[in-house]
Design a protein around this motif. Structure first.
Motif, PDB file in Angstrom:
ATOM      1  N   ASN A  16     -32.061  50.855 -25.994  1.00 28.98           N
ATOM      2  CA  ASN A  16     -31.249  52.059 -25.782  1.00 28.98           C
ATOM      3  C   ASN A  16     -30.417  51.884 -24.507  1.00 28.98           C
ATOM      4  OD1 ASN A  16     -34.023  52.203 -24.692  1.00 28.98           O
ATOM      5  ND2 ASN A  16     -33.357  54.126 -23.770  1.00 28.98           N
ATOM      6  N   HIS A  17     -29.338  52.645 -24.408  1.00 28.17           N
ATOM      7  CA  HIS A  17     -28.328  52.333 -23.383  1.00 28.17           C
ATOM      8  C   HIS A  17     -27.845  53.620 -22.711  1.00 28.17           C
ATOM      9  CE1 HIS A  17     -25.692  49.801 -21.279  1.00 28.17           C
ATOM     10  NE2 HIS A  17     -24.670  49.750 -22.107  1.00 28.17           N
ATOM     11  N   ASN A  50     -27.727  53.702 -19.026  1.00 30.85           N
ATOM     12  CA  ASN A  50     -27.541  53.454 -17.597  1.00 30.85           C
ATOM     13  C   ASN A  50     -26.636  52.267 -17.307  1.00 30.85           C
ATOM     14  OD1 ASN A  50     -27.945  54.258 -14.978  1.00 30.85           O
ATOM     15  ND2 ASN A  50     -30.073  53.616 -14.854  1.00 30.85           N
ATOM     16  N   SER A  51     -25.642  52.063 -18.168  1.00 33.46           N
ATOM     17  CA  SER A  51     -24.598  51.072 -17.956  1.00 33.46           C
ATOM     18  C   SER A  51     -25.169  49.694 -17.624  1.00 33.46           C
ATOM     19  CB  SER A  51     -23.642  51.555 -16.851  1.00 33.46           C
ATOM     20  OG  SER A  51     -22.475  50.771 -16.814  1.00 33.46           O
ATOM     21  N   LEU A  52     -24.583  49.013 -16.622  1.00 33.11           N
ATOM     22  CA  LEU A  52     -24.991  47.653 -16.269  1.00 33.11           C
ATOM     23  C   LEU A  52     -26.450  47.595 -15.809  1.00 33.11           C
ATOM     24  CD1 LEU A  52     -24.180  44.671 -15.769  1.00 33.11           C
ATOM     25  CD2 LEU A  52     -23.403  45.362 -13.489  1.00 33.11           C
ATOM     26  N   THR A  53     -26.976  48.703 -15.296  1.00 32.49           N
ATOM     27  CA  THR A  53     -28.356  48.724 -14.815  1.00 32.49           C
ATOM     28  C   THR A  53     -29.333  48.414 -15.937  1.00 32.49           C
ATOM     29  OG1 THR A  53     -27.686  50.421 -13.238  1.00 32.49           O
ATOM     30  CG2 THR A  53     -30.049  50.079 -13.536  1.00 32.49           C
ATOM     31  N   ASP A  54     -29.045  48.872 -17.157  1.00 35.02           N
ATOM     32  CA  ASP A  54     -29.919  48.558 -18.293  1.00 35.02           C
ATOM     33  C   ASP A  54     -30.037  47.052 -18.484  1.00 35.02           C
ATOM     34  OD1 ASP A  54     -30.382  51.237 -18.916  1.00 35.02           O
ATOM     35  OD2 ASP A  54     -28.635  51.354 -20.217  1.00 35.02           O
ATOM     36  N   ALA A  55     -28.893  46.362 -18.455  1.00 35.15           N
ATOM     37  CA  ALA A  55     -28.896  44.910 -18.651  1.00 35.15           C
ATOM     38  C   ALA A  55     -29.653  44.199 -17.544  1.00 35.15           C
ATOM     39  CB  ALA A  55     -27.453  44.402 -18.733  1.00 35.15           C
ATOM     40  N   SER A  90     -22.639  52.912 -23.232  1.00 28.61           N
ATOM     41  CA  SER A  90     -23.600  53.593 -22.362  1.00 28.61           C
ATOM     42  C   SER A  90     -23.273  55.082 -22.339  1.00 28.61           C
ATOM     43  CB  SER A  90     -23.515  53.014 -20.944  1.00 28.61           C
ATOM     44  OG  SER A  90     -24.355  53.719 -20.067  1.00 28.61           O
ATOM     45  N   ARG A  91     -24.313  55.900 -22.452  1.00 26.42           N
ATOM     46  CA  ARG A  91     -24.095  57.354 -22.500  1.00 26.42           C
ATOM     47  C   ARG A  91     -25.319  58.052 -21.938  1.00 26.42           C
ATOM     48  NH1 ARG A  91     -26.209  59.522 -27.178  1.00 26.42           N
ATOM     49  NH2 ARG A  91     -24.457  60.887 -27.626  1.00 26.42           N
ATOM     50  N   PHE A  92     -25.067  59.071 -21.106  1.00 27.04           N
ATOM     51  CA  PHE A  92     -26.169  59.839 -20.526  1.00 27.04           C
ATOM     52  C   PHE A  92     -26.350  61.103 -21.343  1.00 27.04           C
ATOM     53  CE2 PHE A  92     -27.853  62.702 -17.041  1.00 27.04           C
ATOM     54  CZ  PHE A  92     -29.137  62.215 -17.154  1.00 27.04           C
ATOM     55  N   LEU A 151     -35.759  41.683 -31.319  1.00 27.13           N
ATOM     56  CA  LEU A 151     -36.726  42.189 -30.349  1.00 27.13           C
ATOM     57  C   LEU A 151     -36.211  43.493 -29.759  1.00 27.13           C
ATOM     58  CD1 LEU A 151     -39.337  41.654 -28.678  1.00 27.13           C
ATOM     59  CD2 LEU A 151     -37.870  40.519 -26.994  1.00 27.13           C
ATOM     60  N   ASN A 152     -36.857  44.588 -30.098  1.00 23.82           N
ATOM     61  CA  ASN A 152     -36.411  45.895 -29.637  1.00 23.82           C
ATOM     62  C   ASN A 152     -37.164  46.326 -28.395  1.00 23.82           C
ATOM     63  OD1 ASN A 152     -34.588  46.307 -31.835  1.00 23.82           O
ATOM     64  ND2 ASN A 152     -36.367  46.659 -33.145  1.00 23.82           N
ATOM     65  N   CYS A 153     -36.463  47.058 -27.543  1.00 27.22           N
ATOM     66  CA  CYS A 153     -37.018  47.487 -26.269  1.00 27.22           C
ATOM     67  C   CYS A 153     -36.609  48.930 -25.994  1.00 27.22           C
ATOM     68  CB  CYS A 153     -36.513  46.581 -25.139  1.00 27.22           C
ATOM     69  SG  CYS A 153     -37.100  47.039 -23.504  1.00 27.22           S
ATOM     70  N   SER A 154     -37.548  49.705 -25.469  1.00 30.32           N
ATOM     71  CA  SER A 154     -37.270  51.096 -25.086  1.00 30.32           C
ATOM     72  C   SER A 154     -37.287  51.192 -23.563  1.00 30.32           C
ATOM     73  CB  SER A 154     -38.321  52.039 -25.674  1.00 30.32           C
ATOM     74  OG  SER A 154     -38.409  51.902 -27.073  1.00 30.32           O
ATOM     75  N   ILE A 155     -36.207  51.713 -22.988  1.00 31.65           N
ATOM     76  CA  ILE A 155     -36.120  51.898 -21.541  1.00 31.65           C
ATOM     77  C   ILE A 155     -36.212  53.388 -21.251  1.00 31.65           C
ATOM     78  CG2 ILE A 155     -34.771  51.475 -19.461  1.00 31.65           C
ATOM     79  CD1 ILE A 155     -33.264  49.307 -20.982  1.00 31.65           C
ATOM     80  N   THR A 156     -37.171  53.751 -20.421  1.00 31.84           N
ATOM     81  CA  THR A 156     -37.358  55.160 -20.071  1.00 31.84           C
ATOM     82  C   THR A 156     -37.255  55.314 -18.560  1.00 31.84           C
ATOM     83  OG1 THR A 156     -38.892  55.414 -21.935  1.00 31.84           O
ATOM     84  CG2 THR A 156     -38.853  57.177 -20.295  1.00 31.84           C
TER      85      THR A 156
END
Length: 526
Positions: free
Chosen positions: A49-50, A52-57, A136-138, A171-176
């Motif tokens: 999921n996206h 937080n822009s570049l911070t996610d990467a 990226s979207r908040f 490979l899926n990942c969830s960022i919280t």
């Protein structure tokens, strides 16, 4: 199995720099299930999921152990390339593949070259990173996923249809993020079991693949990603779910961040179901659904009252006498003043970093509307904080050249310990003002709020048990391994944890380096 592309030195430098920067910016980064990450040489598409822009990467890059993958081949919007900025250099030096988005151009876009680069990387045994939301979207909800990941997997499988041993992993990942753009907040990175696709096992994905098949794979990706993070139609449901989780497992419960997120998500899914069922016309509504929907509304109203009084639910749950409040206020005030006084030398070093970051974010916010800039705030804080921090360090070493061999280590050590002391100082100051507001609220109002808390708590516990959560969270979760937060056992362990140089021992996953508790969210129309 191929060996994969060797790690380029700019990528290694970026990973080291931002491992350090992210650990300074975020209080705790918990990586869960890293053993699911396929080893280098196995073609792998990483999806997340996206918000937080570049911070996610950067977070994903630093969360993948270097002994499992040489590197992640990044993708980014093409407008980030070709600029005379540190961020642009950063992206290009890491071997990032530019993706042209329709919203950035007036006419049609051509991503054939990008897809060719990604296919070659996968065939070389690399891992490529893609954000299937497309941008990226908040927002509180995950956007409908694009089908690009499934189509890329289909293309690669089709090219190897005659190789029975070939496989590709999705490979899926969830960022919280607890509070994604706030200093010293916390982050959970959850990896899921990879979706393994083979030509012999998935002939339906070989060209020409039907659109329904592509959409089915995309739906599977969405299901995994959304299962590990908050995915809500509104911020109000997220707010109510977090309050329910804090009331279910109150302040001081030793619980891992992963458990906290899973509990919050459990309440969120129940509130979502009640919200969706209640919105359907001409459909009979089950009485339990009505009760859950009403509980969510009551929690929302209760949270708004807490915000208006400037207090937390824990202060309502545990009544204090006026004398005890005054005693604790005196202790908190003394401790705040003491910590601030010993932090002054380090704050002089931090001041240019804070000033530079504040100015950069302030100017960036003026560059466009809120919906187009809000998701990049953390990125700007990280990048400008890193650059200004390095400048402060180099400047301090140059100014103390006769003692450079000492100050080269002393300056970052002093800045780190100052950060630790200021976290405690801010927490003590926040507690002082909260206790002061308790005196202002008055006994009658507190008694009323306590009665309301007791009613809501009973309803939350009934719902939690119905949802399959433990009936005794304060005993269950410490035994389940929740040692990252909350009370520690024994006087010596408590003192050692409090003065740990690694990080501050938080008691509340909602905590950030701010003088107020972050419990509100953007308006629904922002």
């Amino acid at each position: 199995m191929t060996k994969g592309t060797p790690t380029p030195w700019p990528y290694t430098l970026i990973r080291l720099l931002f491992q350090f920067t992210l650990k300074v910016f975020y209080g705790t980064i918990v990586v869960s299930n890293a053993h699911f990450i396929p080893e280098t040489g196995k073609p792998c598409i990483v999806c997340a999921n996206h918000s937080n822009s570049l911070t996610d990467a950067l977070l994903l890059v630093t969360s993948v152990p270097s002994n499992r993958r040489n590197m992640l081949r990044l993708t980014a919007k093409s407008t980030q390339f070709g600029k005379k900025t540190f961020t642009s250099w950063l992206i290009e030096s890491a071997g990032t593949v530019p993706i042209h988005r329709r919203k950035d151009f007036d006419g049609p876009v051509d991503n054939s070259q990008a897809m060719t680069s990604l296919i070659k990387a996968l065939e070389d045994g690399d891992a490529v990173m893609m954000f299937p939301e497309g941008m990226s979207r908040f927002h509180p909800t995950i956007a409908p996923l694009k089908t690009g990941v499934a189509r890329l997997a289909s293309d690669v499988l089709s090219r190897h249809r005659d190789d029975p041993d070939f496989e590709i992993n999705i490979l899926n990942c969830s960022i919280t993020y607890m509070h994604r753009q706030h200093w010293r907040s916390d982050v959970l990175v959850t990896w899921h079991p990879p979706i393994i696709l083979r030509p012999k096992d998935n002939p339906e994905l070989l060209e020409p693949a039907e659109p329904e098949t592509i959409r089915a794979v995309t739906k599977q990706i969405y299901t995994q990603i959304s299962s590990g993070t908050f995915d809500s139609p509104s911020w109000h449901l997220v707010q109510s779910s977090k309050l329910a989780a804090r009331m279910y497992a109150p302040l001081g419960t030793r619980m891992s961040l992963g458990d906290h997120v899973r509990i919050t998500r459990t309440f969120l899914e129940a509130f979502k179901d009640a919200h969706e069922d209640g919105s359907e016309d001409n459909q009979p509504i089950h009485p339990d659904i009505v009760k859950v929907a009403q509980l969510q509304e009551d929690l929302k109203a209760y949270q708004h009252r807490l915000i208006s009084y400037g207090i937390k639910d824990d202060r309502v749950r545990r009544p204090l006498s006026r004398r005890e409040i005054l005693r604790r206020m005196a202790i908190r005030l003394f401790w705040s003043c003491f910590l601030f006084s010993i932090s002054i030398p380090g704050l002089l070093l931090w001041f240019p970093v804070i000033l530079t970051t504040f100015y950069a974010v302030h100017e960036f916010k003026k560059s466009g509307p809120v919906f187009d800039t809000f998701d990049e705030i953390a990125q700007y804080k990280l990048v400008y904080g890193l650059v200004s921090g390095i400048c402060v360090w180099l400047g301090g070493v140059i100014l103390t050249l006769p003692f450079a061999m000492i100050t080269v280590f002393l300056i970052p050590a002093l800045m780190w310990m100052t950060l630790r002391w200021m976290e405690d100082c801010v927490a003590s100051t926040r507690a002082f003002f909260t206790l002061f507001r308790l005196l202002r609220v008055g006994k009658q109002t507190l008694n009323e709020m306590r009665s309301l808390h007791d009613v809501l708590h009973r309803q939350i516990m009934d719902l939690a048990i119905a949802l399959g959560l433990p009936s005794d969270p304060e005993e269950f979760f410490p035994q389940a391994g929740g040692k990252e937060k909350g009370r520690v056992m024994g006087s010596w362990q408590s003192k050692a944890g409090y003065f740990s140089i690694r990080r501050r021992r938080k008691r509340d996953w909602n905590e950030t380096l701010r003088l107020y508790d972050k419990v509100d969210y953007p308006d629904e129309d922002s």
